[in-house]
Design a protein around this motif. Structure first.
Motif, mmCIF file in Angstrom:
data_model
loop_
_atom_site.group_PDB
_atom_site.id
_atom_site.type_symbol
_atom_site.label_atom_id
_atom_site.label_comp_id
_atom_site.label_asym_id
_atom_site.label_seq_id
_atom_site.Cartn_x
_atom_site.Cartn_y
_atom_site.Cartn_z
ATOM 1 N N LEU A 97 -6.223 37.040 39.983
ATOM 2 C CA LEU A 97 -5.299 36.858 38.897
ATOM 3 C C LEU A 97 -5.967 36.897 37.539
ATOM 4 O O LEU A 97 -5.021 37.028 36.567
ATOM 5 C CB LEU A 97 -4.322 35.935 39.046
ATOM 6 C CG LEU A 97 -3.523 35.793 40.285
ATOM 7 C CD1 LEU A 97 -2.556 34.627 40.396
ATOM 8 C CD2 LEU A 97 -2.735 36.959 40.563
ATOM 9 N N TRP A 98 -7.238 36.724 37.368
ATOM 10 C CA TRP A 98 -7.774 36.923 36.129
ATOM 11 C C TRP A 98 -8.334 38.306 36.050
ATOM 12 O O TRP A 98 -9.180 38.601 34.874
ATOM 13 C CB TRP A 98 -8.992 35.912 35.993
ATOM 14 C CG TRP A 98 -8.670 34.498 35.937
ATOM 15 C CD1 TRP A 98 -7.362 34.076 35.554
ATOM 16 C CD2 TRP A 98 -9.268 33.289 35.880
ATOM 17 N NE1 TRP A 98 -7.315 32.712 35.507
ATOM 18 C CE2 TRP A 98 -8.446 32.073 35.736
ATOM 19 C CE3 TRP A 98 -10.707 33.124 36.368
ATOM 20 C CZ2 TRP A 98 -8.907 30.957 35.528
ATOM 21 C CZ3 TRP A 98 -11.021 31.677 36.377
ATOM 22 C CH2 TRP A 98 -10.193 30.695 36.119
ATOM 23 N N LEU A 99 -8.214 39.331 36.872
ATOM 24 C CA LEU A 99 -8.605 40.761 36.702
ATOM 25 C C LEU A 99 -8.180 41.300 35.028
ATOM 26 O O LEU A 99 -9.033 41.880 34.539
ATOM 27 C CB LEU A 99 -8.010 41.368 37.693
ATOM 28 C CG LEU A 99 -8.202 43.187 37.705
ATOM 29 C CD1 LEU A 99 -9.738 43.289 38.003
ATOM 30 C CD2 LEU A 99 -7.465 43.967 38.424
ATOM 31 N N ALA A 100 -6.875 40.826 34.785
ATOM 32 C CA ALA A 100 -6.643 41.424 33.383
ATOM 33 C C ALA A 100 -7.278 40.776 32.381
ATOM 34 O O ALA A 100 -7.549 41.602 31.542
ATOM 35 C CB ALA A 100 -4.897 40.769 33.190
ATOM 36 N N HIS A 101 -7.894 39.458 32.541
ATOM 37 C CA HIS A 101 -8.691 38.966 31.583
ATOM 38 C C HIS A 101 -10.091 39.595 31.513
ATOM 39 O O HIS A 101 -10.508 39.897 30.616
ATOM 40 C CB HIS A 101 -8.927 37.693 31.700
ATOM 41 C CG HIS A 101 -7.759 36.774 31.651
ATOM 42 N ND1 HIS A 101 -7.508 36.141 30.293
ATOM 43 C CD2 HIS A 101 -6.618 36.336 32.295
ATOM 44 C CE1 HIS A 101 -6.255 35.301 30.177
ATOM 45 N NE2 HIS A 101 -5.796 35.408 31.390
ATOM 46 N N SER A 102 -10.485 39.924 32.596
ATOM 47 C CA SER A 102 -11.787 40.555 32.818
ATOM 48 C C SER A 102 -12.001 42.018 32.298
ATOM 49 O O SER A 102 -13.075 42.317 31.974
ATOM 50 C CB SER A 102 -12.278 40.514 34.382
ATOM 51 O OG SER A 102 -11.805 41.720 35.083
ATOM 52 N N LYS A 103 -10.861 42.717 32.360
ATOM 53 C CA LYS A 103 -10.852 44.010 31.684
ATOM 54 C C LYS A 103 -10.822 44.158 30.330
ATOM 55 O O LYS A 103 -11.011 45.136 29.615
ATOM 56 C CB LYS A 103 -9.784 44.831 32.368
ATOM 57 C CG LYS A 103 -9.636 44.753 34.001
ATOM 58 C CD LYS A 103 -11.095 45.768 34.221
ATOM 59 C CE LYS A 103 -11.497 46.041 36.031
ATOM 60 N NZ LYS A 103 -12.542 46.493 36.254
ATOM 61 N N LEU A 104 -10.380 43.210 29.476
ATOM 62 C CA LEU A 104 -10.090 43.073 28.267
ATOM 63 C C LEU A 104 -11.619 42.985 27.391
ATOM 64 O O LEU A 104 -11.906 41.972 26.713
ATOM 65 C CB LEU A 104 -9.179 42.027 27.722
ATOM 66 C CG LEU A 104 -7.798 42.149 27.922
ATOM 67 C CD1 LEU A 104 -7.074 40.767 27.658
ATOM 68 C CD2 LEU A 104 -7.364 43.514 27.353
ATOM 69 N N ARG A 105 -12.224 44.130 27.630
ATOM 70 C CA ARG A 105 -13.703 44.340 27.009
ATOM 71 C C ARG A 105 -13.912 45.717 26.361
ATOM 72 O O ARG A 105 -12.857 46.579 26.742
ATOM 73 C CB ARG A 105 -14.683 44.072 28.131
ATOM 74 C CG ARG A 105 -14.562 42.874 28.944
ATOM 75 C CD ARG A 105 -15.088 41.631 28.030
ATOM 76 N NE ARG A 105 -15.329 40.574 28.710
ATOM 77 C CZ ARG A 105 -14.298 39.639 28.788
ATOM 78 N NH1 ARG A 105 -12.945 39.821 28.263
ATOM 79 N NH2 ARG A 105 -14.287 38.499 29.827
ATOM 80 N N PRO A 106 -14.850 45.729 25.681
ATOM 81 C CA PRO A 106 -14.926 47.350 25.201
ATOM 82 C C PRO A 106 -15.422 48.369 26.271
ATOM 83 O O PRO A 106 -15.622 47.795 27.512
ATOM 84 C CB PRO A 106 -16.055 47.211 24.192
ATOM 85 C CG PRO A 106 -17.080 45.883 24.676
ATOM 86 C CD PRO A 106 -15.892 45.074 25.064
ATOM 87 N N ALA A 107 -15.412 49.444 25.955
ATOM 88 C CA ALA A 107 -15.533 50.442 26.780
ATOM 89 C C ALA A 107 -16.088 51.702 25.870
ATOM 90 O O ALA A 107 -16.142 51.970 24.811
ATOM 91 C CB ALA A 107 -14.483 50.983 27.715
ATOM 92 N N ALA A 108 -17.034 52.491 26.719
ATOM 93 C CA ALA A 108 -17.673 53.697 26.016
ATOM 94 C C ALA A 108 -17.573 54.915 26.745
ATOM 95 O O ALA A 108 -17.368 54.982 28.011
ATOM 96 C CB ALA A 108 -19.282 53.397 25.904
ATOM 97 N N ILE A 109 -17.263 56.107 26.081
ATOM 98 C CA ILE A 109 -17.122 57.451 26.885
ATOM 99 C C ILE A 109 -17.984 58.084 26.154
ATOM 100 O O ILE A 109 -18.376 57.981 25.126
ATOM 101 C CB ILE A 109 -15.618 57.702 26.777
ATOM 102 C CG1 ILE A 109 -15.155 58.143 25.768
ATOM 103 C CG2 ILE A 109 -14.796 56.777 27.520
ATOM 104 C CD1 ILE A 109 -13.845 58.804 25.704
#
Length: 326
Positions: free
Chosen positions: A199-211
């Protein structure tokens, strides 16, 4: 054809590559502006590029070295660029995720969702299939340029790479999504936090990303073979191939796109969307603990230059986030 952007005196200059040589597009318009122009004219991106013509030759590798490359698409207002993604979409993705969330003698929600995708993620009749896992990563403030650092916040459990392919879209004046192209993506995540509780997946994804660095225009190959590695100093501490493209996925791209853009919220005219299609290869799954200064490299032949980003670990913050009453 591959498109990219670099910083030219404070504005985004579009670069075109079709083969080994790269040239500036003979316009000062950004790719976002160019895409909206194509929609207004009813032109394809290829035809519009041909009509505008090419300017001077540029050295993309040198621009990369000089840290002048931008994400291949940007929006003048970062709040109108949306980063999102899907998980458990690839045929090799379930084992790693299942191991992270496994409970004794019980099938995990991850495995159940993966099986749902296998059974209903590629409907043959063109109707919508089963919906995938979906997550939000942030807006344009979280989009990192090729070569720039992916910053892991001080409260994070870890900062790990996820090599993926992303679809890049702009929304037309009537609310119709238009796919500009496809790019390599590093969907940077916190796998330690995710493993602690699903249930912490949403927290774990709030990170930068590069493309990027380059955007593939046209159809995505049915099978994409790439390589993900981590360099630490002069040593390669992780290297593993990854497979993507529909031939290696449990969902069709059309199904993933439908379940994102079915929401009116994501069909606001002029907005840009970067939607990541999932991965099957993680260094975390191989037991690698990333460190400050590690260099992530993701490459696949159809996408031109590799995507490189160093990991930067932010210092822990003292106390809790302060909220003030007005």
């Amino acid at each position: 054809m591959l498109l990219s952007q670099y910083d030219k005196s404070g504005r985004a200059q579009v670069v075109v590559r079709d083969g080994t040589e790269a040239f500036e597009l003979a316009t000062g318009a950004s790719l976002h502006q160019l895409a909206l122009d194509c929609i207004a004219r009813g032109d394809s991106l290829r035809d519009r590029v041909a009509a505008i013509g090419l300017g001077r030759a540029v050295d993309l590798a040198q621009l990369y070295e000089d840290r002048r490359l931008l994400p291949p698409v940007t929006h003048p207002d970062p709040a109108h660029l949306h980063l999102s993604g899907t998980g458990l979409t690839h045929l090799g993705s379930a084992a790693t995720r299942d191991a992270m969330h496994a409970a004794a003698e019980a099938e995990t929600d991850s495995m159940r969702m993966f099986r749902m995708g296998l059974d209903g993620g590629k409907p043959a009749d063109g109707a919508p299939g089963v919906q995938p896992e979906w997550f939000y990563k942030g807006n344009g403030a979280a989009l990192v340029a090729p070569g720039a650092a992916l910053v892991s916040p001080g409260f994070a459990g870890d900062g790990g790479e996820e090599p993926e392919i992303a679809g890049v879209y702009v929304i037309g004046p009537d609310g119709t999504p238009h796919r500009i192209g496809f790019a390599l993506a590093n969907e940077f995540s916190d796998h330690v936090t995710e493993r602690a509780n699903y249930l912490w997946l949403a927290h774990s994804k709030l990170r930068p990303a590069a493309i990027g660095p380059e955007l593939l225009i046209g159809a995505l190959p049915a099978s994409v073979e790439g390589l993900s590695r981590i360099r630490r100093g002069g040593e390669i501490v992780f290297e593993k191939p990854f497979l993507s493209g529909e031939a290696n996925m449990s969902h069709s791209l059309a199904n993933l796109e439908h379940h994102h853009f079915k929401y009116g919220l994501f069909r606001q005219p002029g907005d840009v969307h970067v939607h990541m299609f999932g991965t099957a290869t993680l260094s975390f799954g191989a037991g690698v603990a990333t460190e400050d200064g590690d260099l992530f490299e993701i490459e696949a032949a159809p996408f031109g230059l590799p995507l490189r980003n160093p990991l930067k670990q932010a210092a822990p913050r003292e106390g809790r986030a302060e909220v003030r009453t007005l």
